[in-house]
Write a protein that holds these residues in place. Structure first.
Motif: not given
Length: 333
Positions: A153-158, A191-194, A329-332
């Protein structure tokens, strides 16, 4: 003399009134902010229970269930709470290990949960599945699996922070249960889409409602709110082929309660129609006991996950810190 007698009578009347007020017990309930909001179940729960208990219900609210547990740990045995309402099964083992809670002693008959309930300390009051909620006008073909969301998916999300939010912790556990040791790689792809990671649910859902993202992390029971309260059927909840992660919310009595019998009465009251029947349209969750009149039509139209995903509470307690560190660690990076 007549003036003196009148003054004495007034003083005596005031003293008796003050004594009566002092004798009214106060049941202190720690919970989260959405429960006590004007639109939440808290005001109605307070009114209904006070009508039968001869007491005053006093709510103290924090942002979320994770914040509830953190506050209790800080206060320890000096906590003024009689009842804690709003933890979930991902926190119950850790909460029990504090030694701050007493067994509920309730007969839990008639529960309508998707899992068996045997916990001697915590009483369930509502439940739902976590889900990615989306705007149907922007997402006509939502992902059908967690793998599709993460990898295709390429959807952005929160989403919400698992350190401060029970939904955030639920998502962390969902990803871990589906991806196992490859969870860090999944987070790195997502992460890039959050757009943002918020401290609690209300902030991330608010961004979704403002149209800043087409999708957010919430509950499978979020769409009924929009149908019933806003006459809006353009909000959907995605059901994933791997299954959706389950949340059961609970309450318990503190061992240090100054009013243990009153606390027991409140736990029993939680499973009565006066409490349960209002949850679908104030809490926007499935009640732990299905109303005799059934659920609103908007709930009957909800899709049902093929599988309920859920870690045992003890496993979450043993691994929560390590899994959060792995997520950080994965998201930073």
């Amino acid at each position: 003399m007549r003036l003196t007698a009148a003054v004495l009578l007034t003083a005596l009347t005031s003293a008796l009134a003050g004594t009566a007020m002092a004798e009214t017990p106060v049941l202190k309930v720690y919970t989260y902010e959405s429960f006590t909001a004007d639109w939440g179940p808290g005001p109605q729960v307070k009114k209904a229970f006070e009508a039968e208990c001869g007491c005053t219900v006093e709510f103290t609210s924090v942002e979320d269930g994770v914040a509830l547990l953190s506050r209790l740990k800080l206060e320890g045995k000096s906590s003024e709470a009689d009842i804690v309402l709003g933890l979930d099964t991902n926190l119950t083992a850790e909460a029990t290990a504090t030694g701050l809670f007493a067994p509920h002693g309730q007969k839990l008959d008639g529960l309508s949960l998707p899992v068996a309930w045997t916990d001697p300390v915590f009483v369930p009051f509502d439940w739902s599945y976590f889900a990615f909620v989306y705007d149907k006008t922007k997402v006509p073909n939502p992902p059908k699996s967690l793998h599709e969301l993460v990898e295709s998916s390429d959807l952005e999300l929160t989403i919400q922070d698992p350190r401060t939010s029970t939904p955030g912790l639920g998502l962390l556990l969902w990803v871990k249960q589906v991806y196992g040791d490859k969870a860090p790689e999944a987070w790195a792809k997502l992460k890039p889409r959050i757009l943002t990671v918020t401290p609690g649910w209300s902030e991330s859902y608010g961004l979704f409602r403002k149209g800043e993202v087409p999708m957010t992390f919430s509950y499978i029971t979020s769409p009924p709110y929009h149908v019933i309260a806003e006459n809006d059927s353009n909000v959907g909840a995605a059901v994933f082929s791997e299954g959706n992660y389950l949340q059961v919310e609970v309450a318990a009595k503190l061992a240090s309660s100054k009013h243990p019998e009153l606390a027991d009465k409140f736990l029993a009251f939680m499973l009565t129609p006066a409490f349960q029947d209002q949850l679908p349209t104030t809490q926007w969750m499935y009640p732990a006991v299905t109303p005799k009149a059934g659920l609103p039509d908007a709930y009957k139209a909800l899709p049902a996950p093929a599988k309920a995903l859920l870690y045992p509470p003890e496993e979450v307690a043993a691994n929560r810190a390590a899994w959060i560190a792995e997520w950080l660690q994965a998201t930073s990076k």
